[in-house]
Enzyme design. Structure first.
Site, PDB file in Angstrom:
ATOM      1  N   SER A   1       0.834  -1.198   0.000  1.00 56.44           N
ATOM      2  CA  SER A   1       0.000   0.000   0.000  1.00 56.44           C
ATOM      3  C   SER A   1       0.867   1.246   0.000  1.00 56.44           C
ATOM      4  O   SER A   1       1.969   1.261   0.576  1.00 56.44           O
ATOM      5  CB  SER A   1      -0.897  -0.002   1.240  1.00 56.44           C
ATOM      6  OG  SER A   1      -1.501   1.251   1.445  1.00 56.44           O
TER       7      SER A   1
ATOM      8  N   TYR B   1      -2.482  -0.232  10.052  1.00 57.59           N
ATOM      9  CA  TYR B   1      -2.652  -0.818   8.720  1.00 57.59           C
ATOM     10  C   TYR B   1      -1.371  -0.670   7.908  1.00 57.59           C
ATOM     11  O   TYR B   1      -0.872  -1.632   7.319  1.00 57.59           O
ATOM     12  CB  TYR B   1      -3.821  -0.147   7.997  1.00 57.59           C
ATOM     13  CG  TYR B   1      -3.895  -0.492   6.530  1.00 57.59           C
ATOM     14  CD1 TYR B   1      -4.246  -1.772   6.116  1.00 57.59           C
ATOM     15  CD2 TYR B   1      -3.609   0.460   5.552  1.00 57.59           C
ATOM     16  CE1 TYR B   1      -4.296  -2.098   4.759  1.00 57.59           C
ATOM     17  CE2 TYR B   1      -3.663   0.146   4.206  1.00 57.59           C
ATOM     18  CZ  TYR B   1      -4.006  -1.130   3.811  1.00 57.59           C
ATOM     19  OH  TYR B   1      -4.053  -1.453   2.480  1.00 57.59           O
TER      20      TYR B   1
END
Length: 343
Positions: free
Chosen positions: A133, A158
């Site tokens: 990501s 995350y």
């Protein structure tokens, strides 16, 4: 290193947003795909089931409902299916959700990824591609974000789990010679998207005449990347497993290179768009104006994302370029059709 496209792929997260689109792209090329997904109810499982219902009748597609953190079940699937390559897209997504449910991220993104790595170790594959990501860049202020810069200051759990995935992948590439490619996605959007994403929430609220929550509108910008461009990049890279970089300098290591068969690539539209402009494009596609509720930036958010995709372009001869006007128009058209909203 071979440039032959794999013909049997095991793909995790097949009922997810990106996984669904990548599976469709692979099936269109005649690739056989075993889809894995546990249909987690993080968002409406009916949407996941609708995606799966479109894939199930397709020639070359099979499906197994497995939680990737269940290593024994995953290992059995690998052993029976014998994939040429693996595309790992299953994960617990979302920055804000990680503030309230951190253990969900450890389960899926750490334990689950370890299961995938171990399965690839014991059932050798030509290539493992996995989703990272843009959030790994965290507190980095230098833009555009480059794979050649460090990514060691995540600002959400995350992001930390995604960065951990990259480090875990490197260790397995080094120890066991597994060719591994990590993909740093930049704000992927498009038809069949995730309801927790801002563009989906904005569209739903605007069409229903409800207010939208807008966080730091004038300050925030994102590198919005259309999902078909992401699929194209993945399909191309699947045929390009990395090799050891003979020029890797251990005394002055480049984060984008490795002595192991390991690489990471940014997958972004390399054109950051301010949030206020993005909302304007959604308003235009919906034919209605948004009612805005202005709020400050939230914990875990970063002010701007901006991808340097020169490495991707050099490797895959491709870089995402779908304009947001085109991508959002397609999304809103899909949304109206899927949810039966009159134009």
């Amino acid at each position: 290193m071979t440039n032959a496209s794999p013909r049997r792929i095991l793909l995790t997260g097949a009922a997810g947003f990106v996984g669904f689109h990548v599976t469709e792209a692979l099936l269109a090329q005649g690739v056989q795909v075993l889809g894995i997904d546990n249909m987690t109810p993080y968002y409406d499982p009916a949407l996941k089931q609708a995606r799966l219902d479109r894939l199930t009748p397709r020639n070359g597609f099979s499906f197994e409902p497995i939680d990737i953190a269940d290593y024994d079940a995953l290992q059995a699937s690998f052993a029976a299916y014998k994939p040429d390559a693996v595309i790992h897209l299953a994960a617990q997504a979302g920055v804000r959700y990680s503030l309230d449910n951190p253990r969900a991220y450890a389960h899926s993104n750490l334990d689950g990824f370890l299961s995938v790595l171990e399965a690839c170790r014991h059932n050798p594959v030509s290539h493992l591609i996995y989703a990272s990501s843009s959030s790994v860049y965290g507190a980095n202020a230098k833009v555009p974000f480059s794979e050649h810069d460090g990514a060691d200051h995540p600002v959400s759990l995350y992001a930390a789990t995604k960065r951990a995935n990259e480090l875990m992948a490197h260790s397995y590439a080094h120890l066991y010679g597994i060719p591994v490619t990590g993909l740093r996605f930049f704000t992927v959007y498009g038809p069949w998207g995730r309801p927790d994403m801002a563009y989906f929430k904005f569209t739903k609220a605007i069409l229903e005449g409800r207010p939208i929550d807008v966080y730091a509108e004038a300050e925030m910008s994102r590198d919005f990347t259309y999902v078909d461009d992401v699929s194209e990049a993945i399909v191309r890279l699947a045929a390009l497993p990395p090799a050891s970089d003979p020029n890797f300098d251990a005394a002055s290591p480049d984060p984008a290179s490795a002595a192991a068969p390991y690489r990471v690539y940014n997958i972004g539209n390399h054109t950051p768009v301010r949030l206020d402009r993005f909302i304007s494009v959604i308003e235009q596609a919906c034919g209605k104006q948004a009612i805005k509720r202005h709020l400050p930036m939230q914990p875990g958010d970063v002010q701007a994302t901006y991808a340097d995709v020169r490495d991707l372009a050099a490797r895959a001869d491709f870089s995402p370029d779908t304009p947001i006007e085109e991508g959002i128009a397609r999304f809103v058209a899909w949304y109206r059709e899927f949810y039966g909203v009159a134009g």
